[in-house]
Design a protein around this motif. Sequence first.
Motif, mmCIF file in Angstrom:
data_model
loop_
_atom_site.group_PDB
_atom_site.id
_atom_site.type_symbol
_atom_site.label_atom_id
_atom_site.label_comp_id
_atom_site.label_asym_id
_atom_site.label_seq_id
_atom_site.Cartn_x
_atom_site.Cartn_y
_atom_site.Cartn_z
ATOM 1 N N ASP A 13 17.218 -13.104 -35.394
ATOM 2 C CA ASP A 13 15.868 -13.489 -35.796
ATOM 3 C C ASP A 13 15.022 -13.820 -34.564
ATOM 4 N N LYS A 14 15.619 -14.520 -33.601
ATOM 5 C CA LYS A 14 14.894 -14.871 -32.375
ATOM 6 C C LYS A 14 14.538 -13.620 -31.581
ATOM 7 N N SER A 15 15.458 -12.645 -31.543
ATOM 8 C CA SER A 15 15.174 -11.386 -30.830
ATOM 9 C C SER A 15 13.986 -10.686 -31.474
ATOM 10 N N PHE A 16 13.971 -10.673 -32.813
ATOM 11 C CA PHE A 16 12.877 -10.032 -33.544
ATOM 12 C C PHE A 16 11.560 -10.764 -33.276
ATOM 13 N N ASP A 17 11.603 -12.100 -33.342
ATOM 14 C CA ASP A 17 10.385 -12.893 -33.099
ATOM 15 C C ASP A 17 9.864 -12.689 -31.680
ATOM 16 N N ASN A 18 10.782 -12.594 -30.730
ATOM 17 C CA ASN A 18 10.391 -12.361 -29.334
ATOM 18 C C ASN A 18 9.665 -11.022 -29.208
ATOM 19 N N MET A 19 10.212 -9.992 -29.880
ATOM 20 C CA MET A 19 9.568 -8.678 -29.838
ATOM 21 C C MET A 19 8.167 -8.760 -30.464
ATOM 22 N N GLN A 20 8.057 -9.482 -31.581
ATOM 23 C CA GLN A 20 6.757 -9.629 -32.243
ATOM 24 C C GLN A 20 5.744 -10.306 -31.309
ATOM 25 N N SER A 21 6.193 -11.327 -30.568
ATOM 26 C CA SER A 21 5.249 -12.008 -29.676
ATOM 27 C C SER A 21 4.867 -11.105 -28.505
ATOM 28 N N GLU A 22 5.802 -10.248 -28.055
ATOM 29 C CA GLU A 22 5.450 -9.276 -27.017
ATOM 30 C C GLU A 22 4.417 -8.287 -27.554
ATOM 31 N N PHE A 23 4.573 -7.894 -28.815
ATOM 32 C CA PHE A 23 3.609 -6.975 -29.439
ATOM 33 C C PHE A 23 2.235 -7.625 -29.504
ATOM 34 N N ALA A 24 2.190 -8.923 -29.794
ATOM 35 C CA ALA A 24 0.908 -9.618 -29.916
ATOM 36 C C ALA A 24 0.137 -9.586 -28.604
#
Length: 184
Positions: A13-24
Amino acid sequence: MDERLKPFETKMDKSFDNMQSEFASIRAGRANPHVLDRITVDYYGTPTPVQQVANVSVPEPRMIQIAPWEPSMVKVIEKALMTSDLGINPTNDGKTIRLVFPELTEERRKELAKDVKKKGENAKVAVRNIRRDANDSFKKLSKSSDISEDEIKDLEDEAQKLTDRFIKQIDEAVAAKSKEILTV
């Protein structure tokens, strides 16, 4: 879901959230205040995010306005923006700083879409590494305690299902962000 899988799900979940914040932080032709998330300024000797020393607003779709709370911070913020990887020159009127985002070229959009794919691949690799760690910990369990091979197999199957779920989420997020970037 087995309790022994919970810590691995949390890591995925943290890996996914990290990717989402990079996308932002990837700009898609629109002004998004999150592009400033990684930019810090020297505030009385402490590296501080821009959002903590100024009011950041989006008055127009392709403009970010930064109004520092202290007039002395205008030059400091402007310098941090110029040395960042944003690629946009700030303009200031002494009180506020404006960042005007140019319309993205087709070539730049494709470049950004590639970058998004790369970040997605990195997230997938992270998720797969977490699955590997989970499987390794299950194998150690089998050696150290009285857990059956069938239980180990079930745990590994659940870890695979969990991995598949996150890979699917990552693919969907990559597709959505790529579509957002490539849409003119």
